[in-house]
Design a protein around this motif. Structure first.
Motif, PDB file in Angstrom:
ATOM      1  N   GLU A  47       0.814  -1.218   0.000  1.00 32.53           N
ATOM      2  CA  GLU A  47       0.000   0.000   0.000  1.00 32.53           C
ATOM      3  C   GLU A  47       0.847   1.267   0.000  1.00 32.53           C
ATOM      4  O   GLU A  47       0.449   2.294  -0.542  1.00 32.53           O
ATOM      5  N   GLY A  48       2.016   1.203   0.617  1.00 33.55           N
ATOM      6  CA  GLY A  48       2.833   2.403   0.723  1.00 33.55           C
ATOM      7  C   GLY A  48       3.547   2.795  -0.558  1.00 33.55           C
ATOM      8  O   GLY A  48       4.093   3.883  -0.640  1.00 33.55           O
ATOM      9  N   PHE A  49       3.537   1.909  -1.562  1.00 32.32           N
ATOM     10  CA  PHE A  49       4.232   2.182  -2.819  1.00 32.32           C
ATOM     11  C   PHE A  49       3.214   2.373  -3.927  1.00 32.32           C
ATOM     12  O   PHE A  49       2.342   1.535  -4.139  1.00 32.32           O
ATOM     13  N   SER A  50       3.317   3.489  -4.637  1.00 31.70           N
ATOM     14  CA  SER A  50       2.394   3.768  -5.733  1.00 31.70           C
ATOM     15  C   SER A  50       2.869   3.054  -7.000  1.00 31.70           C
ATOM     16  O   SER A  50       3.962   3.319  -7.499  1.00 31.70           O
ATOM     17  N   THR A  51       2.044   2.152  -7.525  1.00 36.26           N
ATOM     18  CA  THR A  51       2.419   1.439  -8.750  1.00 36.26           C
ATOM     19  C   THR A  51       2.391   2.362  -9.971  1.00 36.26           C
ATOM     20  O   THR A  51       2.882   1.976 -11.039  1.00 36.26           O
ATOM     21  N   TYR A  52       1.840   3.558  -9.807  1.00 36.30           N
ATOM     22  CA  TYR A  52       1.905   4.520 -10.906  1.00 36.30           C
ATOM     23  C   TYR A  52       3.341   4.990 -11.145  1.00 36.30           C
ATOM     24  O   TYR A  52       3.653   5.499 -12.228  1.00 36.30           O
ATOM     25  N   CYS A  95       3.965  -6.427  -6.438  1.00 40.79           N
ATOM     26  CA  CYS A  95       2.836  -5.656  -5.906  1.00 40.79           C
ATOM     27  C   CYS A  95       1.502  -6.308  -6.256  1.00 40.79           C
ATOM     28  O   CYS A  95       0.576  -6.343  -5.431  1.00 40.79           O
ATOM     29  N   THR A  96       1.386  -6.823  -7.465  1.00 40.00           N
ATOM     30  CA  THR A  96       0.137  -7.472  -7.880  1.00 40.00           C
ATOM     31  C   THR A  96      -0.114  -8.733  -7.068  1.00 40.00           C
ATOM     32  O   THR A  96      -1.241  -8.984  -6.610  1.00 40.00           O
ATOM     33  N   GLU A  97       0.909  -9.541  -6.865  1.00 40.26           N
ATOM     34  CA  GLU A  97       0.750 -10.773  -6.086  1.00 40.26           C
ATOM     35  C   GLU A  97       0.365 -10.460  -4.643  1.00 40.26           C
ATOM     36  O   GLU A  97      -0.526 -11.105  -4.080  1.00 40.26           O
ATOM     37  N   SER A 142      -4.008  -9.439 -12.437  1.00 39.65           N
ATOM     38  CA  SER A 142      -2.975 -10.348 -12.921  1.00 39.65           C
ATOM     39  C   SER A 142      -1.801  -9.560 -13.500  1.00 39.65           C
ATOM     40  O   SER A 142      -1.993  -8.555 -14.190  1.00 39.65           O
ATOM     41  N   PHE A 143      -0.612 -10.057 -13.212  1.00 37.29           N
ATOM     42  CA  PHE A 143       0.583  -9.429 -13.766  1.00 37.29           C
ATOM     43  C   PHE A 143       0.568  -9.480 -15.296  1.00 37.29           C
ATOM     44  O   PHE A 143       1.062  -8.574 -15.966  1.00 37.29           O
ATOM     45  N   GLY A 144      -0.024 -10.529 -15.855  1.00 33.73           N
ATOM     46  CA  GLY A 144      -0.099 -10.661 -17.305  1.00 33.73           C
ATOM     47  C   GLY A 144      -0.835  -9.509 -17.958  1.00 33.73           C
ATOM     48  O   GLY A 144      -0.526  -9.133 -19.100  1.00 33.73           O
ATOM     49  N   ASP A 145      -1.804  -8.916 -17.253  1.00 37.62           N
ATOM     50  CA  ASP A 145      -2.539  -7.781 -17.809  1.00 37.62           C
ATOM     51  C   ASP A 145      -1.627  -6.562 -17.969  1.00 37.62           C
ATOM     52  O   ASP A 145      -1.730  -5.814 -18.947  1.00 37.62           O
ATOM     53  N   TYR A 146      -0.723  -6.368 -17.002  1.00 35.46           N
ATOM     54  CA  TYR A 146       0.230  -5.262 -17.106  1.00 35.46           C
ATOM     55  C   TYR A 146       1.175  -5.480 -18.285  1.00 35.46           C
ATOM     56  O   TYR A 146       1.500  -4.532 -19.015  1.00 35.46           O
ATOM     57  N   VAL A 147       1.613  -6.727 -18.467  1.00 38.13           N
ATOM     58  CA  VAL A 147       2.506  -7.042 -19.578  1.00 38.13           C
ATOM     59  C   VAL A 147       1.810  -6.777 -20.909  1.00 38.13           C
ATOM     60  O   VAL A 147       2.399  -6.204 -21.836  1.00 38.13           O
TER      61      VAL A 147
END
Length: 271
Positions: A47-52, A95-97, A142-147
């Motif tokens: 939560e403390g890290f922005s994936t943006y 982060c996704t996991e 899913s991480f695959g969606d980011y890929v």
């Protein structure tokens, strides 16, 4: 004669310093994310890290690589982009996991608290890149969606670059967009901290390394005659880094008041 006698020492020393600076440019950018990665793995809380931050760096470095095809710059800067893209993908995967696992654990705690033993614990609803839902953009399950998203962006941007590579205006604009996007790196973290009035969960070591790395990088750009866009990018990044450090200091001195405690299980915050 004395000057010539020192050449055998100064020339290799200068070469060694150049190699060291190039190595620092290639790998130095990813070092700040090591403590943040370890903190997320240890606490199982992203939560403390922005994936943006990952989104900004992925876009910036993909554009920078495309810019290289139109206007060649130093190889260390090119390899830095490749290494950074790989690092951001690793951060997104972790982060996704963690977020998905915590959402499922929250469901289980809610069901246990409500004593719904006959009810099956269902996984959280899946959010997919292919849903094209703007409300869930960059918050997929899913991480695959980011890929898929990164590959789609790379394909479209690469095709447009291929068609316009002969236009000097397009190439310079592409370079400007690349460095401007990178200069905005800290803004997602800055906004998140301001919105929550807290820097809890954010690695201070990461931000300190951002600041020192961006300062070194800006000096490297200026001393090596890199394109003007790179120097402007570096200066803006240093300013944003200092603003985040200012937030950490201010919020530590004046922490927000804790929210009233509630016993309702559904009020627990999911990642």
């Amino acid at each position: 004669m004395e000057a010539e006698g020192l050449d055998w020492l100064l020339v290799p020393l200068h070469q060694l310093v150049s190699w060291g600076a190039a190595g620092a440019m290639v790998f130095g950018g990813v070092v700040p994310y090591i403590p943040q990665y370890r903190d997320i793995r240890r606490t199982q809380n992203a939560e403390g890290f922005s994936t943006y931050v990952c989104l900004v760096l992925l876009v910036a470095n993909i554009l920078r690589i495309l810019f290289w095809f139109g206007r060649h710059f130093e190889s260390p800067l090119l390899w830095q982009s490749v290494i950074m893209i790989m690092t951001m993908l690793l951060m997104l995967k972790l982060c996704t996991e963690v977020r998905t696992a915590n959402e499922l654990n929250l469901k289980r705690r809610v069901f246990a608290a409500a004593d719904n033993k006959d009810e099956e614990v269902k996984a959280p609803p899946r959010r997919s890149y292919l849903d094209f839902d703007p409300h869930h953009f960059w918050h997929w399950s899913s991480f695959g969606d980011y890929v898929q998203c990164v590959l789609a962006f790379t394909g479209v941007a690469g095709y447009v670059t291929y068609l316009s590579i002969d236009s000097a205006l397009f190439v310079e604009t592409l370079g400007f967009l690349a460095v401007l996007t990178e200069a905005m790196l800290g803004l997602p973290q800055l906004y998140r901290n301001q919105r929550l009035r807290s820097t809890e969960g954010m690695s201070i070591k990461m931000v300190l390394m951002w600041t020192s790395g961006d300062t070194f990088k800006t000096a490297y750009f200026l001393l090596n005659g890199a394109p003007l866009q790179f120097s402007v990018c570096g200066l803006l990044q240093v300013l944003v880094d200092l603003a985040i450090l200012g937030q950490a200091y201010a919020f530590a001195r004046h922490p927000p008041k804790p929210a009233p405690h509630t016993a309702h299980p559904a009020s627990a915050k999911a990642l």
